[in-house]
Design an enzyme around this catalytic site. Structure first.
Site, short mmCIF file in Angstrom:
data_model
loop_
_atom_site.label_atom_id
_atom_site.label_comp_id
_atom_site.label_asym_id
_atom_site.label_seq_id
_atom_site.Cartn_x
_atom_site.Cartn_y
_atom_site.Cartn_z
N ASP A 1 0.80 -1.17 -0.11
CA ASP A 1 -0.08 -0.06 0.06
C ASP A 1 0.68 1.23 -0.10
OD1 ASP A 1 -1.76 2.01 0.47
OD2 ASP A 1 -2.18 1.67 2.50
N ASP B 1 -3.91 3.97 2.36
CA ASP B 1 -5.34 3.83 2.83
C ASP B 1 -5.61 2.56 3.33
OD1 ASP B 1 -5.14 2.53 0.38
OD2 ASP B 1 -6.61 3.38 -0.60
N ASP C 1 -1.82 -1.17 -3.72
CA ASP C 1 -2.43 -0.69 -4.84
C ASP C 1 -0.96 -0.85 -5.93
OD1 ASP C 1 -0.33 1.25 -3.87
OD2 ASP C 1 -1.83 2.35 -2.63
N ASP D 1 -6.26 -10.54 -14.79
CA ASP D 1 -7.23 -11.50 -14.62
C ASP D 1 -8.42 -11.11 -15.50
OD1 ASP D 1 -8.92 -13.43 -12.75
OD2 ASP D 1 -7.30 -12.97 -11.48
N ASP E 1 -10.97 -16.36 -15.00
CA ASP E 1 -11.65 -16.66 -13.83
C ASP E 1 -12.55 -17.61 -14.36
OD1 ASP E 1 -11.97 -15.81 -10.98
OD2 ASP E 1 -14.02 -15.35 -11.81
N GLU F 1 -9.01 -20.65 -15.06
CA GLU F 1 -9.15 -21.40 -14.02
C GLU F 1 -10.68 -22.18 -13.98
OE1 GLU F 1 -10.53 -20.44 -9.45
OE2 GLU F 1 -11.54 -19.25 -11.07
N HIS G 1 -5.13 -16.98 -4.15
CA HIS G 1 -5.76 -15.84 -3.28
C HIS G 1 -7.12 -16.79 -2.77
CE1 HIS G 1 -7.74 -15.79 -7.03
NE2 HIS G 1 -8.77 -15.28 -6.51
N ASP G 2 -7.32 -18.03 -3.26
CA ASP G 2 -8.59 -18.79 -2.74
C ASP G 2 -8.21 -19.96 -1.77
OD1 ASP G 2 -10.25 -17.06 -4.26
OD2 ASP G 2 -9.91 -18.45 -5.81
C1 GLC Z 1 -12.54 -17.46 -8.65
C2 GLC Z 1 -11.78 -16.35 -7.83
C3 GLC Z 1 -12.21 -16.34 -6.69
C4 GLC Z 1 -13.63 -15.60 -7.03
C5 GLC Z 1 -14.61 -16.53 -8.02
C6 GLC Z 1 -15.68 -15.68 -8.55
O1 GLC Z 1 -12.63 -18.87 -8.20
O2 GLC Z 1 -10.53 -17.15 -7.90
O3 GLC Z 1 -11.70 -15.35 -5.88
O4 GLC Z 1 -14.38 -15.38 -5.90
O5 GLC Z 1 -13.99 -16.92 -9.06
O6 GLC Z 1 -15.08 -14.60 -9.42
#
Ligand code: GLC
Length: 566
Positions: free
Chosen positions: A21, A25, A29, A98, A206, A264, A336-337
């Site tokens: 950051d 904030d 970023d 993404d 995604d 993904e 991140h999941d």
């Molecule tokens: C994918 C992303 C996840 C998001 C989901 C809906 O699985 O990695 O973080 O919540 O799609 O977009």
């Protein structure tokens, strides 16, 4: 540069909100990323993947996009983005964006128009359906199907204005786009070309295997004890998915070189993945499959299951064999999941450093393109969440509500699982140094920093030649210098061993042996040729060198290399 340059590449995922950051904030970023590009170049990664930075109401931390062709002021501006991109390219790296086009935000102008009236030209850009026959629209159970959304509650939201429901497989602020409509597809392709023209090097797509739905939208099977059914049979690898991805390839990627595309794909099978990644079919370069991150998950989502190493090996073995000749794997432990891998499959206390390095070694030596998620290279761990108030993730909060209020689970039982599995484990701020907010921000971070940043942080890791960071740097270097890591055949060894993960890679006369000890015990690898291997060149290890009979210490990993005579 060959067409398949990404076979030799290591990708690093940045979750911008939690990376750095620069404007205090409390949210990361683009300027913050710019300030750390030398750190990333020093790690030796080739590609950066940015989680979404587009304008968004941030209902799902940016995976709900209200403008596909801009940058959210939270993160910066298009000008700052161009500066970031130039900085990435100047260091010889690439940048992948993404792409979130299974759904948009409900605040995207497309959806605002779509919901405004039944005869709006964009009405059909989303999935609108009437209430279930014979039921009062808007009443419980009147949803068009019995599907649950990934974030709790039904997958349908009633919209009073037109008396109809729209589909949202994720939050109700993430309405699903209707890919049956060719105008939707063309709008998405035009947007993708706009980013490529700006200089980006590809896309991480995604939940892209969900964009083709069975238009009949049949009810799903309702598991006992659950509030909603699983509708995924109607939209995972749906009827027109290959057609759509091939069309996208032709409209967007044809004639452009040096790009990377990764889809993904929750629930994707090996057979489907072969089709998705067969270069001759022109769909995507590689996919993220989920089998290995579901390996410690049973039918009951609120029951923790210990990992069986044999299960994990069977999964990876199947994927390695399946995509050996046609297609390509992506390799990941974290994103991140997912919870932090050292806490999940390693030992995040006594053997944190050793097990983090062992896990990295085993993963990166498979055949495929490895992905490193921010902080993984430091051996960052899961976070100590005390109560549900400590979580920010819409998935954790939504699932908690369903489980506790609709399914009668105890809050403690649900919290135990969220602590181990919750996505916020991955999203705590990047640990740059030992200062009060870990060097992430001088403000108040949007999600608490992990208190262990005083010990686990980038400054300490860069300064320590024995750190997890330098081990990950060596893994990237090995991929860049040893062709057998990139192109070698893969052979799984010891499939029935619950402690050792062992395999060989072979390219021409070069053979590599990789062994990882997934336990705190000292274990001897009973493989053919053990004595010869023990005398071979030890390319990489994470602890003291093993004895001459392939006996591995706690959480040890070894990579040997030998040349075979013709
Ligand atoms: C994918 C992303 C996840 C998001 C989901 C809906 O699985 O990695 O973080 O919540 O799609 O977009």
């Amino acid at each position: 540069m060959t067409d398949q340059w990404w076979k030799q590449a290591v990708v690093y995922q940045i979750y911008p909100r939690s990376f750095a950051d620069a404007d205090s904030d409390g949210v990361g970023d683009l300027r913050g990323i710019i300030g750390h590009l030398d750190y990333l170049a020093g790690l030796g990664v080739d590609v950066l993947w940015l989680s979404p930075i587009y304008p968004s109401p941030q209902d799902d931390n940016g995976y709900d996009i209200s403008d596909y062709q801009n940058v959210d002021p939270l993160f910066g501006s298009l000008e700052t983005f161009d500066e970031l991109l130039a900085g990435v390219h100047a260091r010889g790296m690439k940048l992948v964006m993404d792409l979130v086009v299974n759904h948009s935000s409900d605040e995207h102008p497309w959806f605002v128009e779509s919901r405004s009236s039944t005869d709006n030209p964009k009405r059909d850009w989303y999935w609108w359906r009437p209430a279930r026959a014979g039921l009062e629209p808007g009443t419980p159970g009147a949803e068009p199907t019995n599907w649950g959304s990934a974030f709790g509650g039904p997958a349908w939201e009633y919209d009073e204005q037109t008396g109809a429901y729209y589909l949202h497989l994720f939050s109700k602020k993430q309405p699903d786009l209707n890919w049956e409509n060719p105008e939707v597809r063309q709008a998405v392709y035009a947007m993708m070309r706009w980013w490529l023209d700006r200089g980006v090097d590809g896309f991480r797509m995604d939940v892209i295997n969900m964009i083709s739905k069975d238009p009949a939208l049949p009810d799903g099977k309702l598991p006992t004890g659950r509030a909603y059914a699983d509708g995924s049979a109607s939209y995972i690898d749906g009827p027109r998915i290959h057609e759509f991805l091939h069309e996208m390839h032709g409209e967007v990627f044809q004639g452009r070189a040096g790009l990377l595309t990764v889809g993904e794909m929750p629930g994707v099978t090996v057979d489907e993945a072969i089709r998705y990644t067969d270069p001759a079919r022109e769909e995507v370069d590689m996919v993220f499959q989920f089998d290995h991150v579901w390996a410690d998950r049973g039918p009951d989502p609120w029951l923790l299951m210990p990992l069986q190493l044999t299960t994990l090996k069977a999964i990876f073995g199947r994927w390695q064999a399946g995509l050996a000749d046609v297609g390509w794997n992506s390799l990941y432990w974290n994103n991140h999941d997912q919870p932090r891998v050292v806490s999940r499959f390693g030992d995040d206390s006594a053997y944190r450093v050793e097990s983090a390095k062992m896990l990295g070694t085993v993963l990166h030596l498979h055949r495929g393109t490895p992905y490193v998620y921010q902080g993984e290279e430091l051996g960052m761990t899961n976070a100590p969440f005390r109560s549900i108030e400590d979580f920010r993730d819409i998935e954790a909060l939504g699932q908690y509500t369903d489980a506790v209020t609709k399914e009668g689970r105890s809050p403690e039982e649900v919290l135990t699982v969220l602590r181990a599995r919750g996505r916020d484990n991955a999203r705590t701020p990047m640990q740059w140094d030992a200062s009060p907010q870990a060097g992430f921000t001088t403000g108040t971070p949007w999600l608490a920093v992990n208190p262990n940043h005083t010990e686990i942080n980038a400054a300490a890791a860069v300064a320590d030649p024995n750190s997890v960071y330098h081990h990950y740097r060596k893994l990237a270097e090995l991929r860049h210098t040893e062709p057998a890591v990139v192109d070698g055949d893969f052979t799984m060894l010891l499939p029935n061993d619950e402690r050792l993960y062992a395999f060989t890679r072979r390219l021409d006369q070069t053979e590599l042996l990789v062994i990882g000890n997934f336990s705190a015990e000292t274990v001897r690898a009973e493989i053919d040729d053990a004595a010869a291997w023990a005398a071979a060149e030890l390319v990489l290890t994470n602890t003291a060198a093993p004895t001459d009979d392939l006996t591995l210490g706690p959480w040890q990993a070894v990579v040997y290399r030998r040349m075979l005579s013709r």
